[in-house]
Design a protein around this motif. Structure first.
Motif, PDB file in Angstrom:
ATOM      1  N   GLY A 127       0.810  -1.212   0.000  1.00 40.22           N
ATOM      2  CA  GLY A 127       0.000   0.000   0.000  1.00 40.22           C
ATOM      3  C   GLY A 127       0.841   1.259   0.000  1.00 40.22           C
ATOM      4  O   GLY A 127       0.498   2.252  -0.650  1.00 40.22           O
ATOM      5  N   TYR A 130       2.068   1.812  -3.443  1.00 41.34           N
ATOM      6  CA  TYR A 130       0.984   2.344  -4.265  1.00 41.34           C
ATOM      7  C   TYR A 130       0.830   3.852  -4.048  1.00 41.34           C
ATOM      8  O   TYR A 130       0.619   4.612  -4.998  1.00 41.34           O
ATOM      9  CB  TYR A 130      -0.320   1.608  -3.959  1.00 41.34           C
ATOM     10  CG  TYR A 130      -1.480   2.064  -4.806  1.00 41.34           C
ATOM     11  CD1 TYR A 130      -1.548   1.742  -6.155  1.00 41.34           C
ATOM     12  CD2 TYR A 130      -2.499   2.826  -4.265  1.00 41.34           C
ATOM     13  CE1 TYR A 130      -2.606   2.166  -6.940  1.00 41.34           C
ATOM     14  CE2 TYR A 130      -3.557   3.260  -5.033  1.00 41.34           C
ATOM     15  CZ  TYR A 130      -3.611   2.920  -6.374  1.00 41.34           C
ATOM     16  OH  TYR A 130      -4.652   3.349  -7.153  1.00 41.34           O
ATOM     17  N   GLY A 146      -2.812   0.493 -12.436  1.00 35.05           N
ATOM     18  CA  GLY A 146      -3.805   0.101 -11.444  1.00 35.05           C
ATOM     19  C   GLY A 146      -3.166  -0.583 -10.241  1.00 35.05           C
ATOM     20  O   GLY A 146      -2.052  -1.111 -10.297  1.00 35.05           O
ATOM     21  N   ARG A 147      -3.919  -0.575  -9.154  1.00 36.60           N
ATOM     22  CA  ARG A 147      -3.453  -1.191  -7.912  1.00 36.60           C
ATOM     23  C   ARG A 147      -3.160  -2.685  -8.116  1.00 36.60           C
ATOM     24  O   ARG A 147      -2.139  -3.189  -7.654  1.00 36.60           O
ATOM     25  CB  ARG A 147      -4.519  -0.993  -6.831  1.00 36.60           C
ATOM     26  CG  ARG A 147      -4.122  -1.497  -5.479  1.00 36.60           C
ATOM     27  CD  ARG A 147      -5.267  -1.362  -4.477  1.00 36.60           C
ATOM     28  NE  ARG A 147      -5.762  -0.002  -4.398  1.00 36.60           N
ATOM     29  CZ  ARG A 147      -5.581   0.793  -3.348  1.00 36.60           C
ATOM     30  NH1 ARG A 147      -4.938   0.348  -2.303  1.00 36.60           N
ATOM     31  NH2 ARG A 147      -6.068   2.005  -3.349  1.00 36.60           N
ATOM     32  N   THR A 148      -4.051  -3.368  -8.808  1.00 36.65           N
ATOM     33  CA  THR A 148      -3.871  -4.810  -9.014  1.00 36.65           C
ATOM     34  C   THR A 148      -2.598  -5.107  -9.792  1.00 36.65           C
ATOM     35  O   THR A 148      -1.870  -6.047  -9.457  1.00 36.65           O
ATOM     36  CB  THR A 148      -5.090  -5.389  -9.752  1.00 36.65           C
ATOM     37  OG1 THR A 148      -6.267  -5.051  -9.038  1.00 36.65           O
ATOM     38  CG2 THR A 148      -4.991  -6.890  -9.879  1.00 36.65           C
ATOM     39  N   TYR A 151       0.348  -4.582  -7.446  1.00 33.18           N
ATOM     40  CA  TYR A 151       0.397  -5.626  -6.411  1.00 33.18           C
ATOM     41  C   TYR A 151       0.837  -6.973  -6.980  1.00 33.18           C
ATOM     42  O   TYR A 151       1.547  -7.715  -6.314  1.00 33.18           O
ATOM     43  CB  TYR A 151      -0.961  -5.760  -5.733  1.00 33.18           C
ATOM     44  CG  TYR A 151      -1.293  -4.653  -4.748  1.00 33.18           C
ATOM     45  CD1 TYR A 151      -0.489  -3.517  -4.618  1.00 33.18           C
ATOM     46  CD2 TYR A 151      -2.409  -4.740  -3.943  1.00 33.18           C
ATOM     47  CE1 TYR A 151      -0.802  -2.510  -3.732  1.00 33.18           C
ATOM     48  CE2 TYR A 151      -2.732  -3.727  -3.044  1.00 33.18           C
ATOM     49  CZ  TYR A 151      -1.915  -2.613  -2.950  1.00 33.18           C
ATOM     50  OH  TYR A 151      -2.232  -1.621  -2.061  1.00 33.18           O
TER      51      TYR A 151
END
Length: 171
Positions: A127, A130, A146-148, A151
């Motif tokens: 996080g 991000y 994007g976050r995905t 990650y």
């Protein structure tokens, strides 16, 4: 030397036509050909299909009902001007996610965040990485990912290097 029977003459003529068709159609593919963008697996399947279809079309092999139907479709495609091997490409060569969606700048951004921020222990959690992405993306003038996506790359890198840099060796 005896005269060939009508069946032998027809077989020779069919062989000659088939050979000429193959030689004509196996030229280099055009720049926009799906054959150029097909994977190795797709291309090898297409080459196998081209051999099988040629054998069925020449009457050397009877083939299953499914292969005869496929042969008819491929013959129509070849007659309309399509390359033989290109016409034999399996359907999955034209489907799916085969083109990366990230730009080169976005890839560089994610690589930097994973290798220089995450792996060197400058962030305690994904996080935090991000949250660091937006200012870095603005500095590099690229759209943030994007976050995905971020990650997934962090998970692929693993937590070992992050933990080592943040907590050191225990022992």
């Amino acid at each position: 030397m005896s005269n060939p029977s009508p069946d032998q003459g027809r077989a020779q003529r069919d062989d000659t036509i088939g050979l000429e068709l193959l030689l004509k159609k196996l030229d280099q593919p055009s720049n926009l050909s799906p054959l150029r963008t097909a994977s190795i697996a797709c291309a090898s399947n297409a080459a196998w299909r081209a051999q099988a279809v040629t054998a069925i079309a020449l009457g050397e092999v009877s083939g299953s009902a499914k292969m005869r139907k496929l042969t008819d479709k491929i013959i129509k495609d070849v007659e309309s001007g399509k390359d033989l091997v290109e016409a034999c490409l399996p359907a999955y060569a034209r489907c799916g996610n085969r083109v990366p969606r990230l730009t080169a700048g976005q890839n560089d951004l994610v690589d930097y965040l994973v290798e220089d921020v995450w792996n060197k222990g400058h962030a305690a959690s994904p996080g935090e990485v991000y949250l660091m992405m937006a200012p870095e993306a603005a500095k590099r003038r690229v759209a943030p990912v994007g976050r995905t996506t971020l990650y997934k790359r962090i998970r692929a890198a693993g937590r070992a290097m992050n933990a080592l840099h943040r907590q050191g060796m225990r022992g």
